[in-house]
Design a protein around this motif. Structure first.
Motif, PDB file in Angstrom:
ATOM      1  N   VAL A   4      95.441  34.486  63.622  1.00  0.00           N
ATOM      2  CA  VAL A   4      94.777  33.232  64.006  1.00  0.00           C
ATOM      3  C   VAL A   4      95.500  32.527  65.147  1.00  0.00           C
ATOM      4  CG1 VAL A   4      94.221  30.895  63.223  1.00  0.00           C
ATOM      5  CG2 VAL A   4      93.639  32.865  61.808  1.00  0.00           C
ATOM      6  N   LEU A   5      96.789  32.308  65.012  1.00  0.00           N
ATOM      7  CA  LEU A   5      97.508  31.519  66.012  1.00  0.00           C
ATOM      8  C   LEU A   5      97.601  32.205  67.372  1.00  0.00           C
ATOM      9  CD1 LEU A   5     100.146  29.905  63.699  1.00  0.00           C
ATOM     10  CD2 LEU A   5      98.148  28.833  64.718  1.00  0.00           C
ATOM     11  N   PRO A   6      97.897  33.514  67.440  1.00  0.00           N
ATOM     12  CA  PRO A   6      97.888  34.154  68.759  1.00  0.00           C
ATOM     13  C   PRO A   6      96.505  34.130  69.406  1.00  0.00           C
ATOM     14  CG  PRO A   6      99.101  35.508  67.216  1.00  0.00           C
ATOM     15  CD  PRO A   6      98.454  34.411  66.424  1.00  0.00           C
ATOM     16  N   ARG A   7      95.461  34.295  68.605  1.00  0.00           N
ATOM     17  CA  ARG A   7      94.092  34.249  69.122  1.00  0.00           C
ATOM     18  C   ARG A   7      93.783  32.866  69.686  1.00  0.00           C
ATOM     19  NH1 ARG A   7      89.461  36.192  71.259  1.00  0.00           N
ATOM     20  NH2 ARG A   7      87.643  35.200  70.372  1.00  0.00           N
ATOM     21  N   ALA A   8      94.134  31.826  68.945  1.00  0.00           N
ATOM     22  CA  ALA A   8      93.885  30.460  69.398  1.00  0.00           C
ATOM     23  C   ALA A   8      94.691  30.155  70.661  1.00  0.00           C
ATOM     24  CB  ALA A   8      94.232  29.470  68.296  1.00  0.00           C
ATOM     25  N   LYS A   9      95.947  30.582  70.696  1.00  0.00           N
ATOM     26  CA  LYS A   9      96.774  30.335  71.873  1.00  0.00           C
ATOM     27  C   LYS A   9      96.186  31.034  73.093  1.00  0.00           C
ATOM     28  CE  LYS A   9     101.386  30.661  73.767  1.00  0.00           C
ATOM     29  NZ  LYS A   9     102.774  31.047  73.565  1.00  0.00           N
ATOM     30  N   HIS A  10      95.732  32.270  72.909  1.00  0.00           N
ATOM     31  CA  HIS A  10      95.130  33.008  74.022  1.00  0.00           C
ATOM     32  C   HIS A  10      93.873  32.297  74.529  1.00  0.00           C
ATOM     33  CE1 HIS A  10      93.670  36.238  76.533  1.00  0.00           C
ATOM     34  NE2 HIS A  10      92.517  36.161  75.887  1.00  0.00           N
ATOM     35  N   LEU A  11      92.997  31.885  73.620  1.00  0.00           N
ATOM     36  CA  LEU A  11      91.777  31.173  74.021  1.00  0.00           C
ATOM     37  C   LEU A  11      92.128  29.885  74.758  1.00  0.00           C
ATOM     38  CD1 LEU A  11      89.579  31.581  70.830  1.00  0.00           C
ATOM     39  CD2 LEU A  11      89.102  32.532  73.096  1.00  0.00           C
ATOM     40  N   TYR A  12      93.085  29.137  74.212  1.00  0.00           N
ATOM     41  CA  TYR A  12      93.468  27.868  74.829  1.00  0.00           C
ATOM     42  C   TYR A  12      94.011  28.084  76.230  1.00  0.00           C
ATOM     43  CZ  TYR A  12      95.636  23.371  75.625  1.00  0.00           C
ATOM     44  OH  TYR A  12      95.995  22.177  76.170  1.00  0.00           O
ATOM     45  N   GLU A  13      94.944  29.001  76.371  1.00  0.00           N
ATOM     46  CA  GLU A  13      95.593  29.226  77.673  1.00  0.00           C
ATOM     47  C   GLU A  13      94.648  29.860  78.695  1.00  0.00           C
ATOM     48  OE1 GLU A  13      98.387  28.062  78.668  1.00  0.00           O
ATOM     49  OE2 GLU A  13      99.167  27.394  76.740  1.00  0.00           O
ATOM     50  N   SER A  14      93.793  30.788  78.272  1.00  0.00           N
ATOM     51  CA  SER A  14      92.970  31.523  79.226  1.00  0.00           C
ATOM     52  C   SER A  14      91.646  30.848  79.568  1.00  0.00           C
ATOM     53  CB  SER A  14      92.696  32.939  78.708  1.00  0.00           C
ATOM     54  OG  SER A  14      91.904  32.899  77.536  1.00  0.00           O
ATOM     55  N   ALA A  25      84.428  16.365  66.237  1.00  0.00           N
ATOM     56  CA  ALA A  25      84.413  17.617  66.990  1.00  0.00           C
ATOM     57  C   ALA A  25      84.203  18.801  66.053  1.00  0.00           C
ATOM     58  CB  ALA A  25      85.715  17.772  67.777  1.00  0.00           C
ATOM     59  N   ALA A  26      84.864  18.786  64.904  1.00  0.00           N
ATOM     60  CA  ALA A  26      84.702  19.874  63.931  1.00  0.00           C
ATOM     61  C   ALA A  26      83.277  19.908  63.389  1.00  0.00           C
ATOM     62  CB  ALA A  26      85.702  19.715  62.796  1.00  0.00           C
ATOM     63  N   ASP A  27      82.701  18.745  63.115  1.00  0.00           N
ATOM     64  CA  ASP A  27      81.312  18.695  62.638  1.00  0.00           C
ATOM     65  C   ASP A  27      80.360  19.276  63.674  1.00  0.00           C
ATOM     66  OD1 ASP A  27      82.049  17.545  60.247  1.00  0.00           O
ATOM     67  OD2 ASP A  27      81.490  15.507  60.837  1.00  0.00           O
ATOM     68  N   TYR A  28      80.593  18.957  64.940  1.00  0.00           N
ATOM     69  CA  TYR A  28      79.760  19.469  66.033  1.00  0.00           C
ATOM     70  C   TYR A  28      79.800  20.991  66.063  1.00  0.00           C
ATOM     71  CZ  TYR A  28      78.358  20.591  70.811  1.00  0.00           C
ATOM     72  OH  TYR A  28      77.757  21.142  71.908  1.00  0.00           O
ATOM     73  N   LEU A  29      81.005  21.568  66.009  1.00  0.00           N
ATOM     74  CA  LEU A  29      81.130  23.025  66.059  1.00  0.00           C
ATOM     75  C   LEU A  29      80.613  23.683  64.782  1.00  0.00           C
ATOM     76  CD1 LEU A  29      84.563  23.450  67.816  1.00  0.00           C
ATOM     77  CD2 LEU A  29      82.307  23.935  68.758  1.00  0.00           C
ATOM     78  N   SER A  30      80.832  23.048  63.643  1.00  0.00           N
ATOM     79  CA  SER A  30      80.342  23.592  62.377  1.00  0.00           C
ATOM     80  C   SER A  30      78.818  23.621  62.329  1.00  0.00           C
ATOM     81  CB  SER A  30      80.877  22.782  61.195  1.00  0.00           C
ATOM     82  OG  SER A  30      82.262  22.961  61.077  1.00  0.00           O
ATOM     83  N   ALA A  31      78.182  22.668  62.969  1.00  0.00           N
ATOM     84  CA  ALA A  31      76.715  22.659  63.032  1.00  0.00           C
ATOM     85  C   ALA A  31      76.199  23.847  63.850  1.00  0.00           C
ATOM     86  CB  ALA A  31      76.217  21.344  63.619  1.00  0.00           C
ATOM     87  N   LYS A  32      76.933  24.199  64.911  1.00  0.00           N
ATOM     88  CA  LYS A  32      76.551  25.345  65.741  1.00  0.00           C
ATOM     89  C   LYS A  32      76.816  26.672  65.041  1.00  0.00           C
ATOM     90  CE  LYS A  32      77.423  25.479  70.137  1.00  0.00           C
ATOM     91  NZ  LYS A  32      78.137  25.456  71.433  1.00  0.00           N
ATOM     92  N   HIS A  33      77.940  26.743  64.327  1.00  0.00           N
ATOM     93  CA  HIS A  33      78.380  27.970  63.670  1.00  0.00           C
ATOM     94  C   HIS A  33      78.891  27.590  62.274  1.00  0.00           C
ATOM     95  CE1 HIS A  33      78.190  29.830  67.630  1.00  0.00           C
ATOM     96  NE2 HIS A  33      78.958  28.856  68.083  1.00  0.00           N
ATOM     97  N   PRO A  34      78.014  27.614  61.264  1.00  0.00           N
ATOM     98  CA  PRO A  34      78.387  27.113  59.935  1.00  0.00           C
ATOM     99  C   PRO A  34      79.625  27.755  59.301  1.00  0.00           C
ATOM    100  CG  PRO A  34      76.024  27.385  60.085  1.00  0.00           C
ATOM    101  CD  PRO A  34      76.606  27.972  61.341  1.00  0.00           C
ATOM    102  N   ASN A  35      79.907  29.000  59.581  1.00  0.00           N
ATOM    103  CA  ASN A  35      81.065  29.662  58.978  1.00  0.00           C
ATOM    104  C   ASN A  35      82.240  29.788  59.934  1.00  0.00           C
ATOM    105  OD1 ASN A  35      79.785  30.129  56.463  1.00  0.00           O
ATOM    106  ND2 ASN A  35      78.657  31.812  57.386  1.00  0.00           N
ATOM    107  N   ALA A  36      82.305  28.906  60.904  1.00  0.00           N
ATOM    108  CA  ALA A  36      83.324  28.991  61.952  1.00  0.00           C
ATOM    109  C   ALA A  36      84.733  28.810  61.391  1.00  0.00           C
ATOM    110  CB  ALA A  36      83.069  27.927  63.012  1.00  0.00           C
ATOM    111  N   ARG A  37      85.678  29.552  61.966  1.00  0.00           N
ATOM    112  CA  ARG A  37      87.105  29.340  61.700  1.00  0.00           C
ATOM    113  C   ARG A  37      87.592  28.420  62.808  1.00  0.00           C
ATOM    114  NH1 ARG A  37      90.167  33.009  58.513  1.00  0.00           N
ATOM    115  NH2 ARG A  37      91.868  31.601  58.933  1.00  0.00           N
ATOM    116  N   LEU A  38      87.901  27.192  62.456  1.00  0.00           N
ATOM    117  CA  LEU A  38      88.271  26.180  63.440  1.00  0.00           C
ATOM    118  C   LEU A  38      89.764  25.921  63.417  1.00  0.00           C
ATOM    119  CD1 LEU A  38      85.397  23.637  62.733  1.00  0.00           C
ATOM    120  CD2 LEU A  38      85.451  25.467  64.436  1.00  0.00           C
ATOM    121  N   LEU A  39      90.312  25.733  64.594  1.00  0.00           N
ATOM    122  CA  LEU A  39      91.724  25.400  64.742  1.00  0.00           C
ATOM    123  C   LEU A  39      91.812  24.094  65.508  1.00  0.00           C
ATOM    124  CD1 LEU A  39      94.527  27.166  64.316  1.00  0.00           C
ATOM    125  CD2 LEU A  39      94.587  26.723  66.742  1.00  0.00           C
TER     126      LEU A  39
END
Length: 90
Positions: free
Chosen positions: A11-21, A55-69
């Protein structure tokens, strides 16, 4: 969309990669300092808001099973997932 099961080590390396890139260059602005950025680690979608729950509610509405960080912008970033807290930068 099939839900991808991520373990803590992924999870954390994936989130860091998304954030940085993809995300940092778009949101690293003075008006965003101290706001929350919520990242869907599966899709790369994100939302910046003063209130992380909105912000989490907004993303959860788009993708109900989202893994949010959750990250706070403009500071050394700390990422939290449930009760797990890890630092991106030391």
């Amino acid at each position: 969309m099939q839900t991808i099961l991520w373990n803590r080590e992924e999870v954390l390396p994936r989130a860091k990669h998304l954030y940085e890139s993809r995300i940092r260059s778009k949101i690293d602005l003075e008006e965003n300092v101290g706001k929350m950025v919520i990242i869907d680690i599966e899709t790369g979608d994100y939302k910046v808001d003063e209130n992380g729950l909105h912000a989490a509610d907004y993303l959860s509405a788009k993708h109900p099973n989202a893994r949010l960080l959750h990250l706070r912008t403009g500071y050394k970033l700390a990422a939290s997932l449930g009760s797990v807290i890890e630092r991106f930068y030391k």
